[in-house]
Design a protein around this motif. Structure first.
Motif, PDB file in Angstrom:
ATOM      1  N   GLU A   1     -30.325  23.443  30.971  1.00 22.23           N
ATOM      2  CA  GLU A   1     -29.533  23.004  29.828  1.00 22.23           C
ATOM      3  C   GLU A   1     -30.477  22.393  28.807  1.00 22.23           C
ATOM      4  O   GLU A   1     -31.219  21.459  29.131  1.00 22.23           O
ATOM      5  N   VAL A   2     -30.481  22.912  27.599  1.00 26.72           N
ATOM      6  CA  VAL A   2     -31.258  22.311  26.521  1.00 26.72           C
ATOM      7  C   VAL A   2     -30.407  21.201  25.925  1.00 26.72           C
ATOM      8  O   VAL A   2     -29.273  21.439  25.492  1.00 26.72           O
ATOM      9  N   VAL A   3     -30.944  19.986  25.910  1.00 26.58           N
ATOM     10  CA  VAL A   3     -30.220  18.814  25.425  1.00 26.58           C
ATOM     11  C   VAL A   3     -30.372  18.670  23.918  1.00 26.58           C
ATOM     12  O   VAL A   3     -29.402  18.440  23.200  1.00 26.58           O
ATOM     13  N   ARG A   4     -31.609  18.809  23.438  1.00 26.32           N
ATOM     14  CA  ARG A   4     -31.853  18.675  21.994  1.00 26.32           C
ATOM     15  C   ARG A   4     -33.218  19.246  21.666  1.00 26.32           C
ATOM     16  O   ARG A   4     -34.080  19.381  22.539  1.00 26.32           O
ATOM     17  N   THR A   5     -33.391  19.557  20.387  1.00 30.24           N
ATOM     18  CA  THR A   5     -34.700  19.961  19.873  1.00 30.24           C
ATOM     19  C   THR A   5     -34.976  19.169  18.606  1.00 30.24           C
ATOM     20  O   THR A   5     -34.044  18.771  17.895  1.00 30.24           O
ATOM     21  N   GLU A   6     -36.240  18.922  18.349  1.00 30.77           N
ATOM     22  CA  GLU A   6     -36.689  18.307  17.096  1.00 30.77           C
ATOM     23  C   GLU A   6     -37.838  19.144  16.578  1.00 30.77           C
ATOM     24  O   GLU A   6     -38.833  19.327  17.280  1.00 30.77           O
ATOM     25  N   ALA A   7     -37.691  19.644  15.370  1.00 35.25           N
ATOM     26  CA  ALA A   7     -38.690  20.529  14.768  1.00 35.25           C
ATOM     27  C   ALA A   7     -38.925  21.701  15.733  1.00 35.25           C
ATOM     28  O   ALA A   7     -38.004  22.138  16.396  1.00 35.25           O
ATOM     29  N   GLY A   8     -40.128  22.229  15.751  1.00 32.12           N
ATOM     30  CA  GLY A   8     -40.433  23.347  16.648  1.00 32.12           C
ATOM     31  C   GLY A   8     -39.914  24.685  16.170  1.00 32.12           C
ATOM     32  O   GLY A   8     -39.840  25.630  16.945  1.00 32.12           O
ATOM     33  N   GLY A   9     -39.581  24.759  14.887  1.00 32.33           N
ATOM     34  CA  GLY A   9     -39.081  26.011  14.338  1.00 32.33           C
ATOM     35  C   GLY A   9     -40.192  26.968  13.961  1.00 32.33           C
ATOM     36  O   GLY A   9     -41.384  26.672  14.121  1.00 32.33           O
TER      37      GLY A   9
ATOM     38  N   ASP B   1     -45.473  23.223  13.101  1.00 35.20           N
ATOM     39  CA  ASP B   1     -46.674  23.246  13.944  1.00 35.20           C
ATOM     40  C   ASP B   1     -46.515  22.413  15.204  1.00 35.20           C
ATOM     41  O   ASP B   1     -47.404  22.403  16.062  1.00 35.20           O
ATOM     42  N   ALA B   2     -45.403  21.684  15.331  1.00 32.99           N
ATOM     43  CA  ALA B   2     -45.142  20.865  16.509  1.00 32.99           C
ATOM     44  C   ALA B   2     -43.637  20.766  16.697  1.00 32.99           C
ATOM     45  O   ALA B   2     -42.863  20.975  15.757  1.00 32.99           O
ATOM     46  N   GLY B   3     -43.242  20.440  17.908  1.00 34.69           N
ATOM     47  CA  GLY B   3     -41.828  20.288  18.185  1.00 34.69           C
ATOM     48  C   GLY B   3     -41.593  19.632  19.524  1.00 34.69           C
ATOM     49  O   GLY B   3     -42.492  19.557  20.364  1.00 34.69           O
ATOM     50  N   LEU B   4     -40.364  19.141  19.692  1.00 34.86           N
ATOM     51  CA  LEU B   4     -39.918  18.534  20.948  1.00 34.86           C
ATOM     52  C   LEU B   4     -38.705  19.303  21.453  1.00 34.86           C
ATOM     53  O   LEU B   4     -37.860  19.727  20.657  1.00 34.86           O
ATOM     54  N   VAL B   5     -38.633  19.445  22.754  1.00 38.65           N
ATOM     55  CA  VAL B   5     -37.450  20.021  23.384  1.00 38.65           C
ATOM     56  C   VAL B   5     -37.107  19.147  24.581  1.00 38.65           C
ATOM     57  O   VAL B   5     -37.948  18.950  25.461  1.00 38.65           O
ATOM     58  N   GLU B   6     -35.892  18.620  24.594  1.00 38.90           N
ATOM     59  CA  GLU B   6     -35.415  17.874  25.756  1.00 38.90           C
ATOM     60  C   GLU B   6     -34.511  18.797  26.552  1.00 38.90           C
ATOM     61  O   GLU B   6     -33.646  19.474  25.990  1.00 38.90           O
ATOM     62  N   PHE B   7     -34.706  18.821  27.863  1.00 42.94           N
ATOM     63  CA  PHE B   7     -33.914  19.713  28.715  1.00 42.94           C
ATOM     64  C   PHE B   7     -33.602  19.052  30.049  1.00 42.94           C
ATOM     65  O   PHE B   7     -34.235  18.063  30.436  1.00 42.94           O
ATOM     66  N   ARG B   8     -32.612  19.617  30.712  1.00 43.75           N
ATOM     67  CA  ARG B   8     -32.286  19.274  32.104  1.00 43.75           C
ATOM     68  C   ARG B   8     -32.385  20.561  32.915  1.00 43.75           C
ATOM     69  O   ARG B   8     -31.802  21.579  32.532  1.00 43.75           O
ATOM     70  N   ALA B   9     -33.097  20.489  34.027  1.00 40.42           N
ATOM     71  CA  ALA B   9     -33.236  21.650  34.905  1.00 40.42           C
ATOM     72  C   ALA B   9     -32.858  21.245  36.326  1.00 40.42           C
ATOM     73  O   ALA B   9     -33.431  20.308  36.878  1.00 40.42           O
ATOM     74  N   ARG B  10     -31.883  21.951  36.883  1.00 39.03           N
ATOM     75  CA  ARG B  10     -31.459  21.679  38.259  1.00 39.03           C
ATOM     76  C   ARG B  10     -32.384  22.413  39.225  1.00 39.03           C
ATOM     77  O   ARG B  10     -32.786  23.550  38.960  1.00 39.03           O
ATOM     78  N   TRP B  11     -32.693  21.749  40.331  1.00 44.67           N
ATOM     79  CA  TRP B  11     -33.583  22.328  41.334  1.00 44.67           C
ATOM     80  C   TRP B  11     -33.077  22.011  42.732  1.00 44.67           C
ATOM     81  O   TRP B  11     -32.255  21.099  42.920  1.00 44.67           O
TER      82      TRP B  11
ATOM     83  N   GLN C   1     -35.130  15.966  34.072  1.00 46.48           N
ATOM     84  CA  GLN C   1     -34.859  15.861  32.637  1.00 46.48           C
ATOM     85  C   GLN C   1     -36.157  15.437  31.980  1.00 46.48           C
ATOM     86  O   GLN C   1     -36.774  14.449  32.383  1.00 46.48           O
ATOM     87  N   GLU C   2     -36.570  16.194  30.979  1.00 49.39           N
ATOM     88  CA  GLU C   2     -37.874  15.973  30.351  1.00 49.39           C
ATOM     89  C   GLU C   2     -37.771  16.173  28.847  1.00 49.39           C
ATOM     90  O   GLU C   2     -37.020  17.021  28.378  1.00 49.39           O
ATOM     91  N   VAL C   3     -38.541  15.374  28.123  1.00 47.52           N
ATOM     92  CA  VAL C   3     -38.778  15.615  26.706  1.00 47.52           C
ATOM     93  C   VAL C   3     -40.169  16.219  26.631  1.00 47.52           C
ATOM     94  O   VAL C   3     -41.166  15.554  26.933  1.00 47.52           O
ATOM     95  N   SER C   4     -40.224  17.501  26.278  1.00 48.26           N
ATOM     96  CA  SER C   4     -41.479  18.251  26.249  1.00 48.26           C
ATOM     97  C   SER C   4     -42.016  18.329  24.830  1.00 48.26           C
ATOM     98  O   SER C   4     -41.251  18.511  23.887  1.00 48.26           O
ATOM     99  N   ARG C   5     -43.337  18.233  24.721  1.00 47.70           N
ATOM    100  CA  ARG C   5     -44.009  18.369  23.427  1.00 47.70           C
ATOM    101  C   ARG C   5     -44.707  19.723  23.358  1.00 47.70           C
ATOM    102  O   ARG C   5     -45.353  20.142  24.315  1.00 47.70           O
ATOM    103  N   PHE C   6     -44.586  20.340  22.183  1.00 46.82           N
ATOM    104  CA  PHE C   6     -45.168  21.656  21.948  1.00 46.82           C
ATOM    105  C   PHE C   6     -45.969  21.625  20.660  1.00 46.82           C
ATOM    106  O   PHE C   6     -45.636  20.902  19.730  1.00 46.82           O
ATOM    107  N   GLU C   7     -47.037  22.417  20.623  1.00 51.79           N
ATOM    108  CA  GLU C   7     -47.844  22.591  19.411  1.00 51.79           C
ATOM    109  C   GLU C   7     -48.082  24.075  19.198  1.00 51.79           C
ATOM    110  O   GLU C   7     -48.188  24.832  20.158  1.00 51.79           O
ATOM    111  N   ARG C   8     -48.199  24.433  17.926  1.00 53.27           N
ATOM    112  CA  ARG C   8     -48.552  25.809  17.601  1.00 53.27           C
ATOM    113  C   ARG C   8     -50.006  25.836  17.164  1.00 53.27           C
ATOM    114  O   ARG C   8     -50.417  25.081  16.294  1.00 53.27           O
ATOM    115  N   ARG C   9     -50.768  26.715  17.798  1.00 54.05           N
ATOM    116  CA  ARG C   9     -52.197  26.920  17.502  1.00 54.05           C
ATOM    117  C   ARG C   9     -52.422  28.390  17.254  1.00 54.05           C
ATOM    118  O   ARG C   9     -52.031  29.219  18.076  1.00 54.05           O
ATOM    119  N   ALA C  10     -53.049  28.688  16.132  1.00 55.22           N
ATOM    120  CA  ALA C  10     -53.369  30.086  15.789  1.00 55.22           C
ATOM    121  C   ALA C  10     -52.137  30.984  15.919  1.00 55.22           C
ATOM    122  O   ALA C  10     -52.224  32.089  16.443  1.00 55.22           O
TER     123      ALA C  10
END
Length: 129
Positions: A76-84, A88-98, A108-117
């Motif tokens: 389940e994706v909870v929210r996103t910030e930027a990352g479009g 060049d950067a964005g956050l995605v918060e998600f919940r993953a059942r295991w 449940q994690e808030v993940s950070r992403f960056e775009r390079r090249a």
């Protein structure tokens, strides 16, 4: 997993039309959320190569092997910030059942992403407790 099976990333498309082309490097993720979903699907299908390739080189551990006893059962994706597509950067918060043979849980994690090249990479994340 078959090409026509529902993609485990829960985006609503078949695996062969959704995350599989990213796993096979036929195309790149256009957003941080799309990359996060493809990484989740890679954990489900145990595609360690995709996990490795999409982890930022400065934060990637030497071993990204998936656990043979851990099963990922829902996202389940909870929210996103930027990352479009134009960011060049964005956050995605998600919940993953295991589950494992002896327990179940939710990551449940808030993940950070960056775009390079022109490519999105997972940088790191903070677990939400």
């Amino acid at each position: 997993m078959s090409e026509t099976s529902a993609c485990p990333c829960a985006a609503g498309a078949a695996f062969g039309d959704c995350c599989r082309p990213l796993h096979q490097q036929q195309r790149r993720a256009t957003t941080a959320e799309e990359l996060m979903r493809s990484r989740y699907a890679a954990y489900v299908v145990r595609d360690d190569d995709h996990v490795f390739r999409t982890w930022h080189p400065r934060t990637r551990p030497a071993d990204v092997s998936t656990s043979p006893v851990l099963r990922w059962e829902g996202l389940e994706v909870v929210r996103t910030e930027a990352g479009g597509a134009d960011d060049d950067a964005g956050l995605v918060e998600f919940r993953a059942r295991w589950s494992t043979p002896s327990e179940t849980g939710v990551l449940q994690e808030v993940s950070r992403f960056e775009r390079r090249a022109g490519r999105w990479f997972y940088v790191d994340g903070d677990e939400v407790t």
